[in-house]
Design an enzyme around this catalytic site. Structure first.
Site, PDB file in Angstrom:
ATOM      1  N   GLU A 273      12.021  -7.681   4.179  1.00  0.00           N
ATOM      2  CA  GLU A 273      10.885  -8.009   3.323  1.00  0.00           C
ATOM      3  C   GLU A 273       9.658  -8.333   4.178  1.00  0.00           C
ATOM      4  OE1 GLU A 273       9.949 -11.614   0.132  1.00  0.00           O
ATOM      5  OE2 GLU A 273      11.495 -11.852   1.687  1.00  0.00           O
ATOM      6  N   LYS A 330       8.546  -6.096  -6.168  1.00  0.00           N
ATOM      7  CA  LYS A 330       9.313  -7.265  -6.590  1.00  0.00           C
ATOM      8  C   LYS A 330       8.760  -7.799  -7.916  1.00  0.00           C
ATOM      9  CE  LYS A 330      10.920 -11.750  -4.817  1.00  0.00           C
ATOM     10  NZ  LYS A 330      10.842 -12.688  -3.672  1.00  0.00           N
ATOM     11  N   CYS A 379      14.657 -10.227  -1.677  1.00  0.00           N
ATOM     12  CA  CYS A 379      14.933 -11.653  -1.457  1.00  0.00           C
ATOM     13  C   CYS A 379      15.484 -12.339  -2.701  1.00  0.00           C
ATOM     14  CB  CYS A 379      13.675 -12.352  -0.940  1.00  0.00           C
ATOM     15  SG  CYS A 379      14.014 -13.962  -0.174  1.00  0.00           S
TER      16      CYS A 379
END
Length: 516
Positions: A273, A330, A379
């Site tokens: 990430e 995300k 994440c």
């Protein structure tokens, strides 16, 4: 069994302060049940201690005990948040510690409120020991569901995660993380009933424990089939967080990244990430050409930011090489780190977190590579299986799950193991392999049984070259989760709490008539 618990745990006349600190200690022991220790049995014993303390407590006392347990559990389990606020946010260590304590106190209110409800309903319904065991499990399940959903949810180290190992892990493809949390609470309450001298419930308690063990041993476990193997290269640059956004070091870090990509040999190359800490539009075109040349015959997914200042920046994965025009953004953002809850702008500005108010991504689809379909997650997203369950079902179902993370904000102690444990639970729930590329760890390949097939040591730069076996098929949990989300668990918990109350009311007039 009853002699194993100290008197102050089993006595309903224990002084409030002693009982509170006993609950606080039990909460701290609860934290030890999670990774890296993986002491699943300690989770049940710690929760049994709380159940025994609150067994005959008033609603007010039960709320205090639930709050103390949650405070001990969540402050000791989330202490590493202090690192991000103090070392990288510049907040004095005492204020950072206070902030962690306040967060733990806020989250503990769910457990305080639900244990108070349990005590109030128990007083009204006057349930037998078996019903009280069921009511405790329902109470705990409701508290866990509330923490997972309210204000966007923060289910970090939810109690079921302790059972990625042990007998309750067999329930993962059937009932998922929160179902396991409820079963663990059921076992804990049954143990409390066995241990309390005043409760003559050894038969129902023993029956509960026996049925849980027997079912775990007999439950079918094979729901997916192999779709072959794929070679992957998972990068771990190990860039310290205080250097990641340093203007004088970005060029050197990008050079190291390019060299790692050029050395990779897999059919898929995955970076962590935000491995490029600036928006893609800011990169030198010559650097982008270099990345394209390094991945001309295979996909490379590069962690960076897409968007602009007007529309917002999205924490993203951008494709290079043989995967045309793919990007992943995300959607489930981390409170404070990636979006600012209403009324807390001053706190986030005080910490000075870069890119701390991000936009949400749009594309949530898997992509095809080397005979597999890979579903990315960034994440924090791998805590929410209900958000991406549709990706593991249907004609274009993912055969491999992939997480990219940067946990360098929080050091390497405990947090890396905890986050890996969440991926292990998703692997068990959906019986999918899980590949993880991280900045500092844990960079790992998990098989569909959540076993480590390959792993890089934490805090060490390198490329993990490994094979992953894709899997296809539907677990029972995936089927009902996609159809109903978490509603069956909500309804089951409410029913288990209310049925004894309704029965108690119905039985009261009958008892009155008999007395007359």
């Amino acid at each position: 069994m009853r002699k194993l618990l100290p008197t102050f745990l089993t006595s309903t006349k224990a002084a409030p302060r002693v009982a509170f600190f006993a609950a606080l200690l039990a909460g701290c022991l609860h934290t030890a049940s999670f990774a890296p220790l993986d002491a699943w049995w300690l989770q049940i014993l710690a929760l049994a201690g709380l159940a025994s303390l609150a067994w005959a407590a008033s609603p007010r006392r039960a709320a205090l005990l639930g709050f103390g347990f949650g405070l001990g559990w969540l402050s000791s389990g989330l202490w590493w948040l202090h690192i991000s606020m103090h070392q990288f946010g510049g907040i004095p260590w005492l204020l950072a510690a206070l902030a962690v304590l306040l967060l733990a106190a806020f989250l503990s209110c769910y457990y305080a409120a639900l244990l108070a409800l349990w005590a109030a309903l128990r007083t009204r319904a006057q349930p037998g020991p078996a019903q009280q065991v069921l009511m405790f499990a329902a109470t705990w399940l409701l508290a866990e569901l509330l923490r997972a959903t309210v204000f966007g949810g923060f289910p970090w180290i939810a109690s079921g995660y302790a059972h990625t190992v042990g007998p309750l892990a067999a329930w993962a493809p059937w009932v998922g993380i929160y179902g396991i949390s409820a079963l663990a609470a059921l076992a804990a309450a049954a143990l409390a009933a066995l241990a309390l001298p005043a409760v003559r419930a050894w038969r129902p308690a023993a029956a509960v424990l026996g049925l849980l063990a027997l079912a775990a041993a007999l439950l079918p476990q094979d729901f997916t089939r192999s779709t072959g193997f794929m070679k992957v290269s998972l990068l771990q640059p190990n860039v310290p967080q205080d250097q990641k956004f340093d203007r004088d070091r970005i060029e050197g870090n990008l050079e190291q990244l390019a060299q790692l990509i050029e050395s990779a040999r897999g059919q898929l190359v995955l970076t962590p990430e935000s491995v490029v800490p600036v928006p893609m539009a800011f990169l030198d075109p010559a650097y982008l050409t270099r990345l394209q040349a390094a991945s001309v015959d295979r996909p490379l997914l590069l962690g960076s930011f897409l968007g602009n200042e007007q529309d917002g920046f999205v924490n993203s994965l951008q494709s290079f090489g043989s995967l045309p025009s793919y990007s992943y953004g995300k959607r489930h953002l981390l409170p404070f780190g990636e979006f600012v809850p209403h009324g807390f702008r001053w706190f986030v500005d005080l910490m000075g977190i870069p890119m701390q108010d991000q936009a949400r991504g749009q594309h949530q689809r898997a992509f095809a590579v080397a005979g597999q379909r890979v579903r990315p997650l960034i994440c924090y997203e791998d805590l929410f299986g209900e958000d991406f369950v549709e990706s593991v079902r249907g004609p274009e179902a993912a055969t491999v799950l992939a997480n990219v993370s940067n946990l360098a904000w929080f050091g390497t102690a405990m947090v890396l193991d905890q986050h890996l444990q969440f991926s292990r639970m998703r692997a068990l729930e959906f019986q999918r392999p899980f590949i993880r590329s991280t900045n500092t760890g844990a960079t790992v390949v998990l098989d569909h049984r959540a076993e480590r097939a390959a792993q890089l040591p934490p805090a060490q730069a390198g490329v993990l070259e490994a094979e992953v076996e894709g899997r296809l098929g539907d677990t029972p949990y995936a089927r009902w989760l996609q159809a109903c989300s978490l509603w069956p668990l909500w309804l089951a918990a409410v029913a288990l709490l209310l049925i004894p109350v309704i029965r108690g009311r119905a039985g009261a007039p009958e008892a009155g008539r008999r007395a007359s």
